[in-house]
Design an enzyme around this catalytic site. Structure first.
Site, PDB file in Angstrom:
ATOM      1  N   GLY A  90       0.819  -1.195   0.000  1.00 41.01           N
ATOM      2  CA  GLY A  90       0.000   0.000   0.000  1.00 41.01           C
ATOM      3  C   GLY A  90       0.860   1.253   0.000  1.00 41.01           C
ATOM      4  O   GLY A  90       2.048   1.220   0.307  1.00 41.01           O
ATOM      5  N   GLY A  91       0.257   2.375  -0.383  1.00 40.63           N
ATOM      6  CA  GLY A  91       0.951   3.649  -0.328  1.00 40.63           C
ATOM      7  C   GLY A  91       1.439   4.122  -1.687  1.00 40.63           C
ATOM      8  O   GLY A  91       1.065   3.581  -2.737  1.00 40.63           O
ATOM      9  N   GLN A  92       2.290   5.147  -1.666  1.00 37.80           N
ATOM     10  CA  GLN A  92       2.732   5.805  -2.886  1.00 37.80           C
ATOM     11  C   GLN A  92       4.241   5.619  -3.058  1.00 37.80           C
ATOM     12  O   GLN A  92       4.745   4.530  -2.829  1.00 37.80           O
ATOM     13  CB  GLN A  92       2.303   7.274  -2.816  1.00 37.80           C
ATOM     14  CG  GLN A  92       0.779   7.402  -2.668  1.00 37.80           C
ATOM     15  CD  GLN A  92       0.284   8.819  -2.688  1.00 37.80           C
ATOM     16  OE1 GLN A  92       0.673   9.631  -3.520  1.00 37.80           O
ATOM     17  NE2 GLN A  92      -0.599   9.165  -1.754  1.00 37.80           N
ATOM     18  N   PHE A  93       4.965   6.663  -3.468  1.00 35.49           N
ATOM     19  CA  PHE A  93       6.412   6.519  -3.649  1.00 35.49           C
ATOM     20  C   PHE A  93       7.137   6.631  -2.316  1.00 35.49           C
ATOM     21  O   PHE A  93       6.766   7.438  -1.445  1.00 35.49           O
ATOM     22  CB  PHE A  93       6.944   7.608  -4.588  1.00 35.49           C
ATOM     23  CG  PHE A  93       6.743   7.307  -6.037  1.00 35.49           C
ATOM     24  CD1 PHE A  93       7.526   6.371  -6.701  1.00 35.49           C
ATOM     25  CD2 PHE A  93       5.754   7.958  -6.763  1.00 35.49           C
ATOM     26  CE1 PHE A  93       7.331   6.095  -8.039  1.00 35.49           C
ATOM     27  CE2 PHE A  93       5.550   7.688  -8.101  1.00 35.49           C
ATOM     28  CZ  PHE A  93       6.338   6.747  -8.748  1.00 35.49           C
ATOM     29  N   THR A  94       8.169   5.824  -2.175  1.00 37.60           N
ATOM     30  CA  THR A  94       9.041   5.969  -1.016  1.00 37.60           C
ATOM     31  C   THR A  94      10.475   5.690  -1.444  1.00 37.60           C
ATOM     32  O   THR A  94      10.728   5.139  -2.521  1.00 37.60           O
ATOM     33  CB  THR A  94       8.622   5.042   0.139  1.00 37.60           C
ATOM     34  OG1 THR A  94       9.313   5.435   1.335  1.00 37.60           O
ATOM     35  CG2 THR A  94       8.947   3.592  -0.164  1.00 37.60           C
ATOM     36  N   HIS A  96      14.270   4.021  -0.305  1.00 35.24           N
ATOM     37  CA  HIS A  96      15.043   3.161   0.586  1.00 35.24           C
ATOM     38  C   HIS A  96      16.521   3.347   0.257  1.00 35.24           C
ATOM     39  O   HIS A  96      16.886   3.537  -0.918  1.00 35.24           O
ATOM     40  CB  HIS A  96      14.672   1.689   0.402  1.00 35.24           C
ATOM     41  CG  HIS A  96      13.280   1.357   0.820  1.00 35.24           C
ATOM     42  ND1 HIS A  96      12.738   1.780   2.012  1.00 35.24           N
ATOM     43  CD2 HIS A  96      12.317   0.614   0.210  1.00 35.24           C
ATOM     44  CE1 HIS A  96      11.505   1.325   2.116  1.00 35.24           C
ATOM     45  NE2 HIS A  96      11.223   0.627   1.034  1.00 35.24           N
ATOM     46  N   ILE A 166       5.322   3.475   6.546  1.00 34.22           N
ATOM     47  CA  ILE A 166       4.647   2.197   6.750  1.00 34.22           C
ATOM     48  C   ILE A 166       3.904   1.842   5.468  1.00 34.22           C
ATOM     49  O   ILE A 166       3.172   2.661   4.923  1.00 34.22           O
ATOM     50  CB  ILE A 166       3.658   2.262   7.928  1.00 34.22           C
ATOM     51  CG1 ILE A 166       4.417   2.512   9.234  1.00 34.22           C
ATOM     52  CG2 ILE A 166       2.826   0.975   8.028  1.00 34.22           C
ATOM     53  CD1 ILE A 166       3.520   2.743  10.436  1.00 34.22           C
ATOM     54  N   ILE A 179       7.876  -1.665   7.532  1.00 28.82           N
ATOM     55  CA  ILE A 179       8.172  -0.293   7.945  1.00 28.82           C
ATOM     56  C   ILE A 179       9.603   0.067   7.553  1.00 28.82           C
ATOM     57  O   ILE A 179      10.445  -0.804   7.319  1.00 28.82           O
ATOM     58  CB  ILE A 179       7.970  -0.098   9.463  1.00 28.82           C
ATOM     59  CG1 ILE A 179       8.989  -0.935  10.286  1.00 28.82           C
ATOM     60  CG2 ILE A 179       6.565  -0.491   9.878  1.00 28.82           C
ATOM     61  CD1 ILE A 179      10.079  -0.132  10.917  1.00 28.82           C
ATOM     62  N   CYS A 196       5.494   9.601  -0.290  1.00 30.77           N
ATOM     63  CA  CYS A 196       4.124   9.238   0.092  1.00 30.77           C
ATOM     64  C   CYS A 196       3.094  10.270  -0.356  1.00 30.77           C
ATOM     65  O   CYS A 196       2.020  10.397   0.239  1.00 30.77           O
ATOM     66  CB  CYS A 196       4.029   9.005   1.596  1.00 30.77           C
ATOM     67  SG  CYS A 196       5.072   7.655   2.153  1.00 30.77           S
TER      68      CYS A 196
END
Length: 241
Positions: A90-94, A96, A166, A179, A196
């Site tokens: 779930g969610g948008q761009f992140t 790492h 998350i 996370i 996000c």
């Protein structure tokens, strides 16, 4: 503001009904994203089939961007900066990268509670409790995913920066993804995306907040707080790549 602080001593907030411990594995060095996702999905499938136990897998990735199922193409500002991977979470761009602790959480909710909202709230509580070990007050905001910290400077209005993301997926009631906590990443690397989908706030890390926290210290805080929220852990081997 939503409250995710722990105020119930004793039984874990989102513990297993049988009290069985969760495997806790740490990979040293950087782990490639495609390899990690393949190993994580294989483990989640094995958990669902009863062939393996639950696992939390801590690691670091090389610099990269991931697109969740709600990602908007316009939020990828610099597509050529780092590799970009589609993600089923779930969610948008992140982002790492090195200095960020990623924790992939493979838990069987049939052994806990089949309640997705409660599970996400438990993940938030886990991160917030870990941050409290460093006297950092993590907070949740309605309509904004992740964990935030409020920053105040004399003569300036308070601002809120994101310190942890998350994003999870469930298949056959087994979770994967998880996370990411910013310990000491290069915060400039977030500039290639709108993290996000939120443009009005920035990102921060424990070191950016003036706390010289090592990755081992962050891991210890995450492990202690995990036990309070999800139950006991035991040392385990990281998935084979």
């Amino acid at each position: 503001m939503l409250d995710r602080t722990l105020n119930m001593p004793g039984e874990a907030l989102f513990g297993r009904t049988d009290g069985a411990p969760v495997g806790w594995a740490v990979s040293r060095g950087q782990v490639g994203y495609p390899e990690a996702v393949a190993a994580m999905e294989a483990r989640a499938a094995a958990i669902a089939d009863g062939r393996a136990g639950e696992l939390v897998w801590l690691l670091e990735h090389p610099p990269l961007y991931t697109a969740g199922v709600s990602a908007k193409p316009a939020d990828l500002i610099d597509p050529d900066r780092f590799p970009v991977f589609e993600s089923g979470r779930g969610g948008q761009f992140t982002y790492h990268g090195p200095g960020q602790r990623v924790a992939y959480v493979m838990l069987d909710l049939t052994k806990r509670r089949r309640d997705v909202r409660a599970f996400v709230a438990a993940l938030e509580a886990w991160v917030i409790e870990a941050l409290s070990a460093f006297n950092v007050k993590g907070e949740i905001r309605e309509g904004r995913v992740g964990v935030w910290v409020e920053r105040r400077q004399p003569g300036a209005p308070p601002r809120e920066d994101k310190i942890a993301a998350i994003g999870v997926k469930l298949r056959k009631w087994v979770s994967f993804h998880g996370i990411s906590l910013n310990v000491e990443p290069d915060l400039g690397h977030f500039g290639g995306i709108v993290p996000c989908g939120v443009t009005a706030h920035g990102v921060t890390s424990l070191v950016d907040l003036g706390l010289p926290v090592t990755m081992d210290e962050a891991d210890a805080a995450l492990e202690a707080s995990f036990a309070k929220v999800f139950g006991a852990v035991e040392e385990a081997e990281a998935p084979l790549l």
